[in-house]
Design a protein around this motif. Structure first.
Motif, PDB file in Angstrom:
ATOM      1  N   LEU A   1      -1.579 -18.078  25.435  1.00 26.93           N
ATOM      2  CA  LEU A   1      -2.612 -17.249  26.055  1.00 26.93           C
ATOM      3  C   LEU A   1      -2.277 -15.775  25.890  1.00 26.93           C
ATOM      4  O   LEU A   1      -3.156 -14.950  25.618  1.00 26.93           O
ATOM      5  CB  LEU A   1      -2.745 -17.596  27.538  1.00 26.93           C
ATOM      6  N   PHE A   2      -0.995 -15.460  26.045  1.00 23.52           N
ATOM      7  CA  PHE A   2      -0.561 -14.087  25.807  1.00 23.52           C
ATOM      8  C   PHE A   2      -0.864 -13.659  24.383  1.00 23.52           C
ATOM      9  O   PHE A   2      -1.345 -12.550  24.136  1.00 23.52           O
ATOM     10  CB  PHE A   2       0.946 -13.964  26.070  1.00 23.52           C
ATOM     11  N   GLY A   3      -0.587 -14.560  23.435  1.00 24.94           N
ATOM     12  CA  GLY A   3      -0.880 -14.245  22.036  1.00 24.94           C
ATOM     13  C   GLY A   3      -2.349 -14.002  21.801  1.00 24.94           C
ATOM     14  O   GLY A   3      -2.737 -13.108  21.033  1.00 24.94           O
ATOM     15  N   LEU A   4      -3.207 -14.794  22.466  1.00 24.11           N
ATOM     16  CA  LEU A   4      -4.651 -14.618  22.325  1.00 24.11           C
ATOM     17  C   LEU A   4      -5.094 -13.254  22.841  1.00 24.11           C
ATOM     18  O   LEU A   4      -5.806 -12.519  22.157  1.00 24.11           O
ATOM     19  CB  LEU A   4      -5.375 -15.735  23.090  1.00 24.11           C
ATOM     20  N   ILE A   5      -4.656 -12.916  24.044  1.00 23.17           N
ATOM     21  CA  ILE A   5      -5.047 -11.631  24.642  1.00 23.17           C
ATOM     22  C   ILE A   5      -4.512 -10.464  23.813  1.00 23.17           C
ATOM     23  O   ILE A   5      -5.215  -9.487  23.538  1.00 23.17           O
ATOM     24  CB  ILE A   5      -4.530 -11.544  26.089  1.00 23.17           C
ATOM     25  N   ASP A   6      -3.249 -10.585  23.388  1.00 24.94           N
ATOM     26  CA  ASP A   6      -2.639  -9.540  22.568  1.00 24.94           C
ATOM     27  C   ASP A   6      -3.399  -9.365  21.257  1.00 24.94           C
ATOM     28  O   ASP A   6      -3.656  -8.239  20.815  1.00 24.94           O
ATOM     29  CB  ASP A   6      -1.178  -9.909  22.285  1.00 24.94           C
ATOM     30  N   GLY A   7      -3.790 -10.488  20.646  1.00 19.13           N
ATOM     31  CA  GLY A   7      -4.516 -10.418  19.380  1.00 19.13           C
ATOM     32  C   GLY A   7      -5.872  -9.759  19.522  1.00 19.13           C
ATOM     33  O   GLY A   7      -6.268  -8.924  18.697  1.00 19.13           O
ATOM     34  N   VAL A   8      -6.599 -10.111  20.577  1.00 19.68           N
ATOM     35  CA  VAL A   8      -7.929  -9.531  20.792  1.00 19.68           C
ATOM     36  C   VAL A   8      -7.832  -8.030  21.035  1.00 19.68           C
ATOM     37  O   VAL A   8      -8.555  -7.230  20.421  1.00 19.68           O
ATOM     38  CB  VAL A   8      -8.633 -10.225  21.971  1.00 19.68           C
ATOM     39  N   LEU A   9      -6.934  -7.626  21.924  1.00 18.54           N
ATOM     40  CA  LEU A   9      -6.819  -6.198  22.253  1.00 18.54           C
ATOM     41  C   LEU A   9      -6.318  -5.384  21.064  1.00 18.54           C
ATOM     42  O   LEU A   9      -6.788  -4.268  20.821  1.00 18.54           O
ATOM     43  CB  LEU A   9      -5.887  -6.014  23.457  1.00 18.54           C
TER      44      LEU A   9
ATOM     45  N   THR B   1      -9.215 -14.897  10.807  1.00 16.31           N
ATOM     46  CA  THR B   1      -8.130 -15.851  10.596  1.00 16.31           C
ATOM     47  C   THR B   1      -6.797 -15.142  10.427  1.00 16.31           C
ATOM     48  O   THR B   1      -5.772 -15.562  10.963  1.00 16.31           O
ATOM     49  CB  THR B   1      -8.423 -16.714   9.355  1.00 16.31           C
ATOM     50  N   MET B   2      -6.805 -14.029   9.692  1.00 16.65           N
ATOM     51  CA  MET B   2      -5.575 -13.262   9.499  1.00 16.65           C
ATOM     52  C   MET B   2      -5.051 -12.730  10.821  1.00 16.65           C
ATOM     53  O   MET B   2      -3.851 -12.750  11.098  1.00 16.65           O
ATOM     54  CB  MET B   2      -5.836 -12.109   8.523  1.00 16.65           C
ATOM     55  N   GLN B   3      -5.945 -12.253  11.695  1.00 14.50           N
ATOM     56  CA  GLN B   3      -5.523 -11.717  12.979  1.00 14.50           C
ATOM     57  C   GLN B   3      -4.993 -12.812  13.898  1.00 14.50           C
ATOM     58  O   GLN B   3      -4.113 -12.563  14.725  1.00 14.50           O
ATOM     59  CB  GLN B   3      -6.682 -10.974  13.642  1.00 14.50           C
ATOM     60  N   VAL B   4      -5.524 -14.030  13.768  1.00 12.63           N
ATOM     61  CA  VAL B   4      -5.003 -15.138  14.565  1.00 12.63           C
ATOM     62  C   VAL B   4      -3.536 -15.379  14.232  1.00 12.63           C
ATOM     63  O   VAL B   4      -2.701 -15.559  15.121  1.00 12.63           O
ATOM     64  CB  VAL B   4      -5.827 -16.415  14.318  1.00 12.63           C
ATOM     65  N   THR B   5      -3.213 -15.390  12.946  1.00 16.04           N
ATOM     66  CA  THR B   5      -1.810 -15.609  12.565  1.00 16.04           C
ATOM     67  C   THR B   5      -0.928 -14.467  13.042  1.00 16.04           C
ATOM     68  O   THR B   5       0.196 -14.687  13.496  1.00 16.04           O
ATOM     69  CB  THR B   5      -1.674 -15.754  11.035  1.00 16.04           C
ATOM     70  N   ASN B   6      -1.411 -13.239  12.973  1.00  9.90           N
ATOM     71  CA  ASN B   6      -0.606 -12.102  13.422  1.00  9.90           C
ATOM     72  C   ASN B   6      -0.346 -12.147  14.915  1.00  9.90           C
ATOM     73  O   ASN B   6       0.743 -11.794  15.383  1.00  9.90           O
ATOM     74  CB  ASN B   6      -1.308 -10.790  13.060  1.00  9.90           C
ATOM     75  N   SER B   7      -1.331 -12.578  15.690  1.00  8.20           N
ATOM     76  CA  SER B   7      -1.196 -12.556  17.147  1.00  8.20           C
ATOM     77  C   SER B   7      -0.248 -13.625  17.671  1.00  8.20           C
ATOM     78  O   SER B   7       0.179 -13.555  18.823  1.00  8.20           O
ATOM     79  CB  SER B   7      -2.572 -12.713  17.803  1.00  8.20           C
ATOM     80  N   THR B   8       0.095 -14.615  16.847  1.00 10.89           N
ATOM     81  CA  THR B   8       1.000 -15.669  17.304  1.00 10.89           C
ATOM     82  C   THR B   8       2.470 -15.323  17.086  1.00 10.89           C
ATOM     83  O   THR B   8       3.347 -16.029  17.593  1.00 10.89           O
ATOM     84  CB  THR B   8       0.713 -16.993  16.571  1.00 10.89           C
ATOM     85  N   ILE B   9       2.763 -14.246  16.375  1.00  6.55           N
ATOM     86  CA  ILE B   9       4.141 -13.964  15.980  1.00  6.55           C
ATOM     87  C   ILE B   9       5.035 -13.699  17.178  1.00  6.55           C
ATOM     88  O   ILE B   9       6.118 -14.284  17.321  1.00  6.55           O
ATOM     89  CB  ILE B   9       4.181 -12.780  14.998  1.00  6.55           C
ATOM     90  N   ILE B  10       4.636 -12.785  18.069  1.00  9.82           N
ATOM     91  CA  ILE B  10       5.497 -12.415  19.192  1.00  9.82           C
ATOM     92  C   ILE B  10       5.763 -13.605  20.119  1.00  9.82           C
ATOM     93  O   ILE B  10       6.920 -13.845  20.498  1.00  9.82           O
ATOM     94  CB  ILE B  10       4.916 -11.210  19.947  1.00  9.82           C
TER      95      ILE B  10
END
Length: 365
Positions: free
Chosen positions: A65-73, A244-253
């Motif tokens: 969930l953190f990754g999702l919020i971080d990715g969107v913002l 799709t690219m942003q989804v992969t980036n947001s999961t890294i942290i």
């Protein structure tokens, strides 16, 4: 985090305001030294940011969930910043001038400092030893301790490969010169890049293929020139591919935090700082080739002494360089990511097992 941000801001200001005033023989050596110091600040901030996520939460449901919020913002912020450059700064100064970069860097410094303060506020209450792994004061580490982590922790190995290859693709395709070639020279309207960024707030290899075909066999100058075939195909494929690219980036942290917990579960050692620095070092080392790739390809297209600008004419060589860098390199990065994730050992069930194991170790301690 704050110290690293201040150091980066100071170096950025020096680079953009004073290095061009130096004698020609000193420009490159001074720039190299300043950039090396900048990387120290970058590492200080990002390594702490990555390791800090471990303390925020170890709930396997909260981290995604953190990754999702971080990715969107993050996507919202970057989309706005990408609009700012081509639709405000370039029309204001007419080209990529020194004055443009001076304003750009001051804006970036101010925004980065503000976001760093938010990060400090966000982690303030969790930056205590009871949230550190098994509840101790941490583990004293030495430089030699890095090798066992790199050698034995399969999770961080695969994550580094996936993230660094993705980042090369992202850095290459997002390089200012590459964006300029695609939109200013091939499409014929640099401001379109800002319009497209605004639409891609919400991709895959297959979506890049129709884009390549569109640029090769279609009429790129028709993009965003009213409702037509080129515009519709470009917007649909670009938005889905970017998302799709942003989804992969947001999961890294969150995944780095998972890798740190995996190390605690595997060895009993809580070393999120080492995990963050291992990732940052290898990721930065590999992804640093992005600028070299762009420079080499542009030089092969005939621009050996200077980078292309909005006033240059489009050549066949420059056209294919733009296609390769904007579409081809990211596709190769995604293929490498798919292969490495095939061997990534952590999934939702494994993380529940890991957190249960860490709770048991903590209770016994």
């Amino acid at each position: 985090m704050l110290g690293g941000n201040v150091l980066m801001a100071f170096i950025m200001y020096l680079v953009f305001h004073y290095t061009h005033l130096l004698p020609q023989a000193l420009k490159l050596p001074v720039f190299i030294v300043l950039y090396a110091v900048y990387i120290l600040g970058y590492t200080a901030q990002t390594a702490c940011t990555k390791s800090g996520q471990v303390c925020l939460t170890n709930d396997p449901k909260q981290r995604p969930l953190f990754g999702l919020i971080d990715g969107v913002l993050t996507t919202l912020l970057m989309a706005r910043f990408n609009i700012y450059l081509p639709t405000y700064l370039v029309p204001k100064y007419g080209n990529f001038t020194l004055e443009l970069f001076n304003e750009l860097v001051l804006t970036a410094i101010g925004l980065s400092f503000f976001l760093t303060l938010l990060a400090v506020i966000g982690i303030w209450k969790k930056d205590r030893k009871e949230f550190f792994g098994i509840g101790d004061k941490g583990v004293k580490t030495k430089f030699k301790d890095y090798w066992p982590i790199i050698k034995e922790n399969r999770a961080i190995q695969m994550l580094v490969i996936a993230a660094s290859t993705d980042k090369i693709g992202m850095n290459v395709s997002g390089n200012a010169t590459v964006v300029l070639i695609i939109f200013a020279l091939i499409v014929g309207n640099y401001g379109v890049s800002g319009q497209i960024s605004a639409m891609t707030i919400w991709g895959s290899i297959f979506l890049k293929i129709p884009l390549i075909l569109l640029f090769v066999f279609g009429v790129p100058t028709r993009i965003m020139q009213g409702f037509n075939f080129e515009t519709v195909v470009f917007i649909i494929c670009y938005i889905l591919g970017y998302a799709t690219m942003q989804v992969t980036n947001s999961t890294i942290i969150p995944m780095i935090a998972d890798c740190a917990d995996y190390e605690t579960y595997r060895t009993g050692r809580f070393v999120p700082g080492m995990m963050g620095t291992v990732f940052s070092f290898v990721d930065k080392l590999i992804s640093s080739f992005a600028t070299s790739i762009v420079g080499l390809c542009v030089a092969l297209a005939g621009f050996r002494d200077a980078l292309p600008t909005v006033t240059d004419s489009l050549s066949t060589g420059l056209f294919w360089v733009g296609i390769l860098l904007y579409f081809g390199i990211p596709m190769l990065g995604w293929i490498a990511t798919l292969i490495s994730m095939k061997f990534y050992p952590l999934n939702d069930k494994k993380m529940v097992e890991i957190q249960s194991g860490i709770a048991r170790i903590k209770a016994e301690a």
